[in-house]
Enzyme design. Structure first.
Site, PDB file in Angstrom:
ATOM      1  N   ARG A  87     -14.304   3.459  -1.703  1.00 41.27           N
ATOM      2  CA  ARG A  87     -14.302   2.128  -1.096  1.00 41.27           C
ATOM      3  C   ARG A  87     -14.387   2.294   0.411  1.00 41.27           C
ATOM      4  O   ARG A  87     -13.667   3.114   0.993  1.00 41.27           O
ATOM      5  CB  ARG A  87     -13.004   1.414  -1.466  1.00 41.27           C
ATOM      6  CG  ARG A  87     -12.869   0.100  -0.738  1.00 41.27           C
ATOM      7  CD  ARG A  87     -11.663  -0.637  -1.173  1.00 41.27           C
ATOM      8  NE  ARG A  87     -10.454  -0.098  -0.571  1.00 41.27           N
ATOM      9  CZ  ARG A  87      -9.245  -0.534  -0.882  1.00 41.27           C
ATOM     10  NH1 ARG A  87      -9.093  -1.445  -1.811  1.00 41.27           N
ATOM     11  NH2 ARG A  87      -8.190  -0.041  -0.289  1.00 41.27           N
ATOM     12  N   CYS A  93      -9.079  -1.826 -10.930  1.00 47.32           N
ATOM     13  CA  CYS A  93      -8.355  -0.767 -10.227  1.00 47.32           C
ATOM     14  C   CYS A  93      -7.058  -1.237  -9.586  1.00 47.32           C
ATOM     15  O   CYS A  93      -6.448  -0.510  -8.808  1.00 47.32           O
ATOM     16  CB  CYS A  93      -9.255  -0.100  -9.192  1.00 47.32           C
ATOM     17  SG  CYS A  93      -9.833  -1.229  -7.936  1.00 47.32           S
ATOM     18  N   GLU A 133     -11.853  -9.229  -5.514  1.00 48.66           N
ATOM     19  CA  GLU A 133     -10.449  -9.357  -5.077  1.00 48.66           C
ATOM     20  C   GLU A 133     -10.125 -10.747  -4.570  1.00 48.66           C
ATOM     21  O   GLU A 133      -9.000 -11.013  -4.153  1.00 48.66           O
ATOM     22  CB  GLU A 133     -10.178  -8.411  -3.898  1.00 48.66           C
ATOM     23  CG  GLU A 133     -10.439  -6.979  -4.160  1.00 48.66           C
ATOM     24  CD  GLU A 133     -10.242  -6.153  -2.905  1.00 48.66           C
ATOM     25  OE1 GLU A 133      -9.176  -5.560  -2.764  1.00 48.66           O
ATOM     26  OE2 GLU A 133     -11.167  -6.106  -2.070  1.00 48.66           O
ATOM     27  N   ASN A 169      -4.583  -6.499  -7.194  1.00 51.54           N
ATOM     28  CA  ASN A 169      -3.507  -6.629  -6.197  1.00 51.54           C
ATOM     29  C   ASN A 169      -3.825  -7.774  -5.239  1.00 51.54           C
ATOM     30  O   ASN A 169      -2.990  -8.619  -4.953  1.00 51.54           O
ATOM     31  CB  ASN A 169      -3.344  -5.332  -5.396  1.00 51.54           C
ATOM     32  CG  ASN A 169      -3.077  -4.150  -6.288  1.00 51.54           C
ATOM     33  OD1 ASN A 169      -2.686  -4.329  -7.420  1.00 51.54           O
ATOM     34  ND2 ASN A 169      -3.308  -2.950  -5.786  1.00 51.54           N
ATOM     35  N   ASP A 170      -5.055  -7.770  -4.730  1.00 51.65           N
ATOM     36  CA  ASP A 170      -5.443  -8.851  -3.827  1.00 51.65           C
ATOM     37  C   ASP A 170      -5.801 -10.112  -4.592  1.00 51.65           C
ATOM     38  O   ASP A 170      -5.505 -11.214  -4.135  1.00 51.65           O
ATOM     39  CB  ASP A 170      -6.633  -8.414  -2.960  1.00 51.65           C
ATOM     40  CG  ASP A 170      -6.161  -7.677  -1.723  1.00 51.65           C
ATOM     41  OD1 ASP A 170      -5.289  -8.212  -1.034  1.00 51.65           O
ATOM     42  OD2 ASP A 170      -6.640  -6.559  -1.471  1.00 51.65           O
ATOM     43  N   ARG A 217       1.446 -10.167  -0.668  1.00 50.37           N
ATOM     44  CA  ARG A 217       2.040  -9.082  -1.445  1.00 50.37           C
ATOM     45  C   ARG A 217       3.008  -8.207  -0.653  1.00 50.37           C
ATOM     46  O   ARG A 217       3.772  -7.449  -1.242  1.00 50.37           O
ATOM     47  CB  ARG A 217       0.944  -8.227  -2.090  1.00 50.37           C
ATOM     48  CG  ARG A 217       0.102  -7.480  -1.110  1.00 50.37           C
ATOM     49  CD  ARG A 217      -1.192  -7.050  -1.744  1.00 50.37           C
ATOM     50  NE  ARG A 217      -1.291  -5.615  -1.848  1.00 50.37           N
ATOM     51  CZ  ARG A 217      -2.435  -4.957  -1.959  1.00 50.37           C
ATOM     52  NH1 ARG A 217      -3.574  -5.615  -2.034  1.00 50.37           N
ATOM     53  NH2 ARG A 217      -2.450  -3.668  -2.033  1.00 50.37           N
ATOM     54  N   ARG A 253      -9.245   5.058  -1.544  1.00 53.31           N
ATOM     55  CA  ARG A 253      -8.970   4.147  -0.432  1.00 53.31           C
ATOM     56  C   ARG A 253      -9.243   4.898   0.877  1.00 53.31           C
ATOM     57  O   ARG A 253      -8.349   5.508   1.452  1.00 53.31           O
ATOM     58  CB  ARG A 253      -7.517   3.677  -0.473  1.00 53.31           C
ATOM     59  CG  ARG A 253      -7.194   2.769  -1.652  1.00 53.31           C
ATOM     60  CD  ARG A 253      -5.751   2.300  -1.595  1.00 53.31           C
ATOM     61  NE  ARG A 253      -5.472   1.179  -2.458  1.00 53.31           N
ATOM     62  CZ  ARG A 253      -4.934   1.269  -3.684  1.00 53.31           C
ATOM     63  NH1 ARG A 253      -4.606   2.446  -4.187  1.00 53.31           N
ATOM     64  NH2 ARG A 253      -4.714   0.185  -4.392  1.00 53.31           N
ATOM     65  N   HIS A 255       0.791  -1.235   0.000  1.00 53.47           N
ATOM     66  CA  HIS A 255       0.000   0.000   0.000  1.00 53.47           C
ATOM     67  C   HIS A 255       0.816   1.275   0.000  1.00 53.47           C
ATOM     68  O   HIS A 255       0.495   2.233  -0.692  1.00 53.47           O
ATOM     69  CB  HIS A 255      -0.939   0.015   1.207  1.00 53.47           C
ATOM     70  CG  HIS A 255      -2.245  -0.590   0.861  1.00 53.47           C
ATOM     71  ND1 HIS A 255      -2.977  -1.337   1.724  1.00 53.47           N
ATOM     72  CD2 HIS A 255      -2.935  -0.578  -0.279  1.00 53.47           C
ATOM     73  CE1 HIS A 255      -4.063  -1.754   1.139  1.00 53.47           C
ATOM     74  NE2 HIS A 255      -4.065  -1.308  -0.094  1.00 53.47           N
TER      75      HIS A 255
END
Ligand code: PEP
Ligand code: MG
Length: 579
Positions: free
Chosen positions: A339, A508, A437, A460-461, A471, A299, A192
């Protein structure tokens, strides 16, 4: 000397090391001569507070268990006046210009070493008391919120932040005007804070293992976020080379400026929507400048504040409402997708519902936390519904694994709406969607569609869950592969399922910001993307250079490939032919 890590945010930053080890409650920096008195005062006040606390504990223990049991605390009170502890800490501040936390730690370590050498068993045991007292002193040095906000008031930049881990809440409070680069022990490209660093244009290198324990505060560091190099005390010659690199990079970025305000349309006329991922409300203006049409992912957890003890405090309704409203107004007439908080429970509640088992990326996080803490969730939803009156806003739930969760979340949204109506503030209708995700969500897009107005794929997830690669863990980061055949298949499945269910689908994750994989994603049928604002011009350049039919052909070739390398070859052909 040079350290090598993973460059996750391009650019070059040169400054003095400020060390922040969250897990060890350890902050180290050099104090300017003018700041020495202030540090000494802080030490004195911390001693006073610690003394009051210890006397209080001593009295309570004496009353409850007898005076003999309270003697331990008596000894700790005496330690507060020990010239070898607090006296030594004060002289370290005065003579070496180190900050009070660092001075207390060093004085404590020196004293412990002396006890180590003692023959007497009783004296050796005193080491634990030293640790106890220095721990108490350090906590008392930042009694209120603590955390980085306060530190940045006392330290002068330019600084390179050296941290074991830089949690989003902490990163959001860093004064980025002073910090010209950061390096962390852990992390990866999709970590992140790496994402945040790219948004803020702050050079960053992660995955440096134990750098935060090894690097001395105050060391001059040069961080190259492109190559992953961190130079210690760089020579004039090295600095000149870095400068030349910096100039080349700036020239390259400038060459992309012309794409900022051009439409994102392929050669064969297909319109692609490019939006921005934001972590801070103030980035909205930058997002516009870089040519983003809207915000595909805000976020919101970056709004949470670090309390300084590793936990987060949720912002109240008004603060959240203002932040959401600011973004919506800045992006108008574009849409802003917020989100809801995606944090782990332990960050909000150290003694959470499920206790110790809730740690880790697959633990109690995302929508699971919001459903477990309805009050907190309702506050956020009320703030979002209110902000929706000022423009186009969508609500998105993170880390959803099934239909039940969306139903439960929508139930709480209905409660929040009812609360607003009871206050005479009728909320508008707001589209509600989810992030895809988790493989279970990806495989049930058709079922989730009945409860969702839209989808956004968080690669990403999704990649970390699909490939079983944490990650943030640099030891396995080379296995984190957006071009893995399994990832391609799951993405094709999601894209087709969303189309069949007639639900808009965006993407995204960081994969969208890489021009190579962006072409692949377009070929897989995705036409809406959200990425770091600074990645938008390059994405536009790519979109304007390709044809949809060619991207489709490249995607089908890639889908037939058996290895990551073969997938890359299939994509190279497309890029080489058009860009
Ligand atoms: C994702 O998982 O791809 C995503 C965009 O969310 P985050 O990176 O915040 O987990
Ligand atoms: Mg995610």
């Amino acid at each position: 000397m040079k350290l090598n890590g993973l460059g996750v945010s391009p650019g070059i930053g040169v400054g003095r090391a400020l060390v922040y080890r969250q897990h060890a409650f350890d902050v180290r920096f050099r104090v300017q001569p003018a700041g020495v008195d202030g540090e000494l005062r802080r030490l004195e006040q911390a001693c006073e507070r610690a003394r009051r606390q210890l006397n209080d504990i001593k009295d309570r223990v004496a009353r409850a268990a007898g005076a003999e049991h309270a003697s331990l605390f008596e000894a700790q009170v005496l330690m507060l006046d020990d010239p070898m502890l607090t006296g030594r800490a004060a002289s370290l501040i005065r003579d070496e210009g180190v900050n009070a936390e660092w001075a207390v730690r060093r004085a404590g370590e020196e004293l412990s070493r002396l006890f180590d050498e003692a023959e007497d068993h009783y004296l050796r045991e005193r080491k634990l008391d030293v640790a106890d007292v220095t721990g108490r002193l350090r906590l008392n040095l930042r009694p209120q919120s603590g955390g980085p906000v306060e530190i940045f008031r006392t330290v002068e930049g330019p600084l390179i932040l050296v941290a074991d881990e830089l949690a989003p809440s902490l990163a959001a409070q860093v004064d980025w005007r002073q910090v010209v680069g950061f390096v962390t022990d852990v992390g990866s490209w999709t970590y992140h804070t790496a994402i945040l660093a790219r948004s803020l244009h702050v050079p960053a290198v992660v995955g440096l293992h134990d750098a935060s324990a090894r690097l001395a505060a105050g060391t001059m560091l040069a961080v190259d976020g492109t190559t992953g190099e961190v130079l210690l005390d760089p020579s004039a010659e090295e600095l000149a080379q870095l400068d030349a690199r910096r100039t080349r990079r700036t020239a390259y970025e400038r060459s992309l400026d012309e794409y900022r305000q051009l439409p994102a349309v392929t050669q064969d006329g297909v319109r692609i929507v490019l939006e921005a991922n934001l972590e801070l409300p103030e980035e909205a203006e930058t997002a516009r400048q870089y040519g983003a049409e809207g915000v595909g992912l805000y976020r919101s957890e970056f709004l949470l504040e670090s309390r300084g003890d590793g936990t987060l405090a949720a912002a109240d309704e008004e603060v959240q409402y203002s932040a959401y409203r600011r973004i919506v107004e800045a992006m108008a007439p574009g849409t802003v997708t917020v989100r809801t908080f995606d944090v782990q429970e332990r960050e909000l509640y150290p003694n959470g519902l499920i206790g110790d088992g809730s740690h880790g990326v697959l633990g109690l996080r995302g929508i699971r936390v919001s459903l477990a803490h309805r009050d907190l969730f309702r506050v956020q939803l009320r703030a979002l519904l209110r902000a929706a009156r000022h423009g186009s806003l969508r609500i998105m739930f993170p880390f959803v694994t099934g239909v039940d969760e969306i139903r439960a979340a929508r139930g709480i949204l209905a409660e929040a709406a009812a609360e607003l109506r009871a206050r005479g503030e009728a909320p508008p209708a707001v589209p509600v969607g989810i992030m895809i995700e988790v493989p279970s969500a990806a495989l049930t897009v058709d079922l989730l569609a009945s409860e969702s107005d839209f989808f956004s794929v968080g690669t990403n997830d999704l990649i970390q869950c699909c490939l079983a690669v944490d990650r943030a863990d640099d030891r396995v980061s080379r296995l984190y592969e957006p071009r893995h055949p399994a990832v391609l298949r799951i993405l094709r499945y999601v894209s087709r399922a969303a189309k069949r269910a007639r639900r808009p689908l965006a993407l995204c994750g960081e994969m969208a910001a890489d021009p190579g994989t962006l072409a692949l994603l377009i070929g897989l049928g995705v036409t809406e993307f959200s990425m770091a604002p600074t990645a938008v011009p390059l994405a536009k350049q790519l979109v304007r250079a390709i044809r949809l039919d060619e991207a489709r052909r490249a995607a089908s070739r890639a889908l037939r490939a058996a290895t990551v390398e073969e997938v890359s070859q299939a994509l190279e052909e497309l890029r080489v032919s058009r860009t």
